[in-house]
Design an enzyme around this catalytic site. Structure first.
Site, PDB file in Angstrom:
ATOM      1  N   ASN A 133       6.947 -22.066 -34.068  1.00  0.00           N
ATOM      2  CA  ASN A 133       8.111 -21.174 -33.959  1.00  0.00           C
ATOM      3  C   ASN A 133       7.764 -19.691 -33.920  1.00  0.00           C
ATOM      4  OD1 ASN A 133       9.909 -23.331 -34.029  1.00  0.00           O
ATOM      5  ND2 ASN A 133      10.187 -23.247 -36.263  1.00  0.00           N
ATOM      6  N   HIS A 180      11.679 -28.349 -19.408  1.00  0.00           N
ATOM      7  CA  HIS A 180      10.680 -27.389 -18.919  1.00  0.00           C
ATOM      8  C   HIS A 180      10.857 -27.089 -17.433  1.00  0.00           C
ATOM      9  CE1 HIS A 180       7.734 -28.228 -22.531  1.00  0.00           C
ATOM     10  NE2 HIS A 180       8.854 -27.622 -22.896  1.00  0.00           N
ATOM     11  N   HIS A 197      14.152 -27.504 -31.603  1.00  0.00           N
ATOM     12  CA  HIS A 197      13.361 -27.186 -32.798  1.00  0.00           C
ATOM     13  C   HIS A 197      14.194 -27.288 -34.075  1.00  0.00           C
ATOM     14  CE1 HIS A 197       9.499 -25.189 -31.053  1.00  0.00           C
ATOM     15  NE2 HIS A 197       9.919 -26.172 -30.291  1.00  0.00           N
ATOM     16  N   ASP A 198      15.507 -27.189 -33.958  1.00  0.00           N
ATOM     17  CA  ASP A 198      16.362 -27.458 -35.112  1.00  0.00           C
ATOM     18  C   ASP A 198      16.381 -28.955 -35.393  1.00  0.00           C
ATOM     19  OD1 ASP A 198      18.177 -27.162 -37.198  1.00  0.00           O
ATOM     20  OD2 ASP A 198      19.932 -27.267 -35.867  1.00  0.00           O
ATOM     21  N   ARG A 239      15.792 -24.720 -26.282  1.00  0.00           N
ATOM     22  CA  ARG A 239      14.606 -24.996 -27.105  1.00  0.00           C
ATOM     23  C   ARG A 239      14.906 -24.853 -28.596  1.00  0.00           C
ATOM     24  NH1 ARG A 239       9.314 -21.757 -28.182  1.00  0.00           N
ATOM     25  NH2 ARG A 239       7.870 -23.442 -28.708  1.00  0.00           N
TER      26      ARG A 239
HETATM   27  C1  HEM Z   1       7.505 -33.067 -25.447  1.00  0.00           C
HETATM   28  C2  HEM Z   1       7.028 -32.206 -26.279  1.00  0.00           C
HETATM   29  C3  HEM Z   1       7.165 -30.725 -26.092  1.00  0.00           C
HETATM   30  C4  HEM Z   1       6.165 -29.826 -26.213  1.00  0.00           C
HETATM   31  C5  HEM Z   1       4.720 -30.111 -26.571  1.00  0.00           C
HETATM   32  C6  HEM Z   1       6.731 -28.536 -25.925  1.00  0.00           C
HETATM   33  C7  HEM Z   1       6.027 -27.345 -25.969  1.00  0.00           C
HETATM   34  C8  HEM Z   1       6.511 -26.121 -25.559  1.00  0.00           C
HETATM   35  C9  HEM Z   1       5.756 -24.901 -25.521  1.00  0.00           C
HETATM   36  C10 HEM Z   1       4.297 -24.755 -25.969  1.00  0.00           C
HETATM   37  C11 HEM Z   1       6.557 -23.925 -25.038  1.00  0.00           C
HETATM   38  C12 HEM Z   1       6.185 -22.461 -24.806  1.00  0.00           C
HETATM   39  C13 HEM Z   1       6.393 -21.668 -26.078  1.00  0.00           C
HETATM   40  C14 HEM Z   1       5.745 -20.311 -26.027  1.00  0.00           C
HETATM   41  O1  HEM Z   1       4.728 -20.152 -25.351  1.00  0.00           O
HETATM   42  O2  HEM Z   1       6.264 -19.389 -26.708  1.00  0.00           O
HETATM   43  C15 HEM Z   1       7.830 -24.518 -24.762  1.00  0.00           C
HETATM   44  C16 HEM Z   1       8.918 -23.861 -24.228  1.00  0.00           C
HETATM   45  C17 HEM Z   1      10.132 -24.446 -23.966  1.00  0.00           C
HETATM   46  N1  HEM Z   1      10.516 -25.720 -24.344  1.00  0.00           N
HETATM   47 FE1  HEM Z   1       9.282 -27.206 -24.908  1.00  0.00          FE
HETATM   48  N2  HEM Z   1       8.053 -28.670 -25.630  1.00  0.00           N
HETATM   49  C18 HEM Z   1       8.371 -29.994 -25.728  1.00  0.00           C
HETATM   50  C19 HEM Z   1       9.614 -30.554 -25.567  1.00  0.00           C
HETATM   51  C20 HEM Z   1      10.763 -29.835 -25.302  1.00  0.00           C
HETATM   52  C21 HEM Z   1      12.103 -30.356 -25.384  1.00  0.00           C
HETATM   53  C22 HEM Z   1      12.455 -31.768 -25.848  1.00  0.00           C
HETATM   54  C23 HEM Z   1      12.949 -29.347 -25.022  1.00  0.00           C
HETATM   55  C24 HEM Z   1      14.455 -29.337 -24.959  1.00  0.00           C
HETATM   56  C25 HEM Z   1      15.176 -30.415 -24.726  1.00  0.00           C
HETATM   57  C26 HEM Z   1      12.118 -28.210 -24.695  1.00  0.00           C
HETATM   58  C27 HEM Z   1      12.587 -27.014 -24.207  1.00  0.00           C
HETATM   59  C28 HEM Z   1      11.803 -25.908 -23.954  1.00  0.00           C
HETATM   60  C29 HEM Z   1      12.279 -24.728 -23.244  1.00  0.00           C
HETATM   61  C30 HEM Z   1      13.628 -24.572 -22.589  1.00  0.00           C
HETATM   62  C31 HEM Z   1      11.223 -23.807 -23.269  1.00  0.00           C
HETATM   63  C32 HEM Z   1      11.238 -22.377 -22.704  1.00  0.00           C
HETATM   64  C33 HEM Z   1      11.818 -21.459 -23.759  1.00  0.00           C
HETATM   65  C34 HEM Z   1      11.930 -19.988 -23.341  1.00  0.00           C
HETATM   66  O3  HEM Z   1      11.589 -19.612 -22.220  1.00  0.00           O
HETATM   67  O4  HEM Z   1      12.357 -19.224 -24.226  1.00  0.00           O
HETATM   68  N3  HEM Z   1      10.817 -28.521 -24.902  1.00  0.00           N
HETATM   69  N4  HEM Z   1       7.778 -25.864 -25.101  1.00  0.00           N
END
Ligand code: HEM
Ligand SMILES: *[C@@H]1O[C@H](CO)[C@@H](O)[C@H](O)[C@H]1NC(C)=O
Ligand SMILES: *[C@@H]1O[C@H](CO)[C@@H](O)[C@H](O)[C@H]1NC(C)=O
Ligand SMILES: *[C@@H]1O[C@H](CO)[C@@H](O)[C@H](O)[C@H]1NC(C)=O
Ligand SMILES: *[C@@H]1O[C@H](CO)[C@@H](O)[C@H](O)[C@H]1NC(C)=O
Length: 323
Positions: A95, A194, A65-66, A61
């Site tokens: 972030n 996800h 975000h970078d 993630r």
């Molecule tokens: C399509 C649009 C996307 C949205 C709206 C989105 C949104 C989010 C949100 C809201 C979280 C939870 C953050 C929290 O509650 O602290 C999250 C976690 C995460 N996102 Fe996304 N995300 C998106 C795309 C992506 C992409 C493109 C990747 C990587 C290629 C990604 C990888 C991750 C990962 C691995 C987590 C879990 C991180 C952890 O457990 O530390 N996401 N994302």
């Protein structure tokens, strides 16, 4: 050892090619200047994941975000420096209290600096760490194009504007990725990240209480750990993938078919519109998902890198070099 002049000319030519003199990233960029780089990153990530398996998700993630903010330039790694009036991206809404893994990047950077001082950018370390995290949790591998340099700037505004919030509908998600030259197919494949990791209640509350395109039993399950009235339980965690939350597989898409997407934007990918067929294909064919995910990660990793003499190689990933 007496090397012929031809050998030397070849080496010089190769190292010029690999120094991004042509503004392109390439997978052999550090073959001569830091030959053990990938091994060092792999070992450091292996250790980090032994300590906490979720770290694979967190670094994946962090790379996303970078890359979505000023390109993949390590800007997200810069700390705020209030005394110097420098504001980074860490306090941006998507972030703050959410992205994690900065200590792991510090650790990898320390190990890399020990073997190859001043050579490898933090942006490249982050791209490699994201790949290793994916692989170590069971996902696909890909050759990471390298040669990014580190920014001397960051943008709080761009972090707030360019990172998609979980409230977006499908057309806005597609637009957000199109703004970064990524296709709808890239969006659907990359969202498969996800399949690992966790979300905080504040990001899935609306979906599990107010959306109708959700399995009622799943909504009840998630409400159980996420009180309706904010800010109660805002930081409570739930896994994105209900069965295999720390295994990188294609279960995410099966969840979407069963209306068990955790955040609103997840379920938007399977909600009676353009991405339904692809979600169905990925859920039935993990190899197809893995191939598309790897290809899309390379595309995302190529977003406006600094190359050549632009930017710098930071000594400390958290701060712009002082001289
Ligand atoms: C399509 C649009 C996307 C949205 C709206 C989105 C949104 C989010 C949100 C809201 C979280 C939870 C953050 C929290 O509650 O602290 C999250 C976690 C995460 N996102 Fe996304 N995300 C998106 C795309 C992506 C992409 C493109 C990747 C990587 C290629 C990604 C990888 C991750 C990962 C691995 C987590 C879990 C991180 C952890 O457990 O530390 N996401 N994302
Ligand atoms: C801090 O930086 C901002 C934007 O870079 C500028 O507008 C502001 O005047 C600066 N403040 C001080 C006290 O230097
Ligand atoms: C999606 O969201 C955008 C921006 O919020 C809005 O303008 C648009 O009407 C929405 N589209 C659909 C199909 O709901
Ligand atoms: C896409 O970029 C345009 C132009 O910069 C901007 O107005 C719009 O808000 C962006 N859309 C999304 C969903 O990020
Ligand atoms: C559900 O939607 C209503 C009406 O928009 C809103 O007042 C309420 O805060 C929402 N509840 C949650 C838990 O998001």
């Amino acid at each position: 050892m007496a090397w012929s002049t031809t050998t030397w000319h070849c080496l010089v030519a190769l190292s010029l090619l690999s120094s991004a003199a042509y503004g392109q990233l390439n997978t052999k960029f550090y073959d001569y200047s830091c030959p053990h780089l990938e091994f060092i990153v792999r070992l450091s990530m292996f250790k980090a994941i032994l300590t906490e398996r979720r770290m694979g998700a967190s670094l994946l993630r962090l790379h996303f975000h970078d890359c979505f903010v000023q390109g993949c330039d390590g800007s997200i790694l810069l700390d705020d420096v209030p005394g110097k009036n420098f504001t980074g991206e860490k306090t941006a809404f998507p972030n703050v209290n959410s992205v994690r893994g900065f200590e792991v990047i510090d650790d990898i950077k320390r190990n890399v600096e020990y073997f190859c001082p001043g050579v490898v950018s933090c942006a490249d370390i982050l791209a490699l760490a994201a790949r290793e995290g994916t692989v170590l949790l069971g996902g696909p591998s890909w050759a990471v194009p390298l040669g990014r340099r580190d920014s001397t700037t960051a943008s709080l505004d761009a972090a707030n504007n360019d990172l998609p919030p979980p409230t977006l509908n499908l057309s806005a998600l597609i637009q957000s990725f199109a703004n970064k030259s990524l296709s709808a197919r890239d969006l659907t494949a990359l969202s498969g990240a996800h399949t690992i990791g966790f979300s905080q209640c504040l990001n899935f509350r609306d979906h599990v209480y107010n959306d109708t395109n959700i399995d009622p039993a799943f909504a009840t399950l998630r409400r159980g750990n996420c009180p309706a009235a904010a800010p109660n339980g805002d930081t409570n965690l739930a896994p994105f993938d209900v069965q295999t939350q720390l295994r990188f597989d294609n279960a995410y898409y099966g969840n979407l078919l069963a209306k068990r997407g955790l955040i609103h934007s997840d379920q938007e990918l399977f909600n009676g519109a353009s991405q339904d067929a692809l979600v169905q294909q990925y859920s039935a064919n993990q190899a197809l998902f893995f191939a598309d995910f790897a290809a899309a990660m390379i595309k995302m990793g190529n977003l406006s890198p600094l190359t050549g003499n632009a930017g710098q190689i930071r000594r400390n990933c958290r701060a712009v070099n002082s001289s």
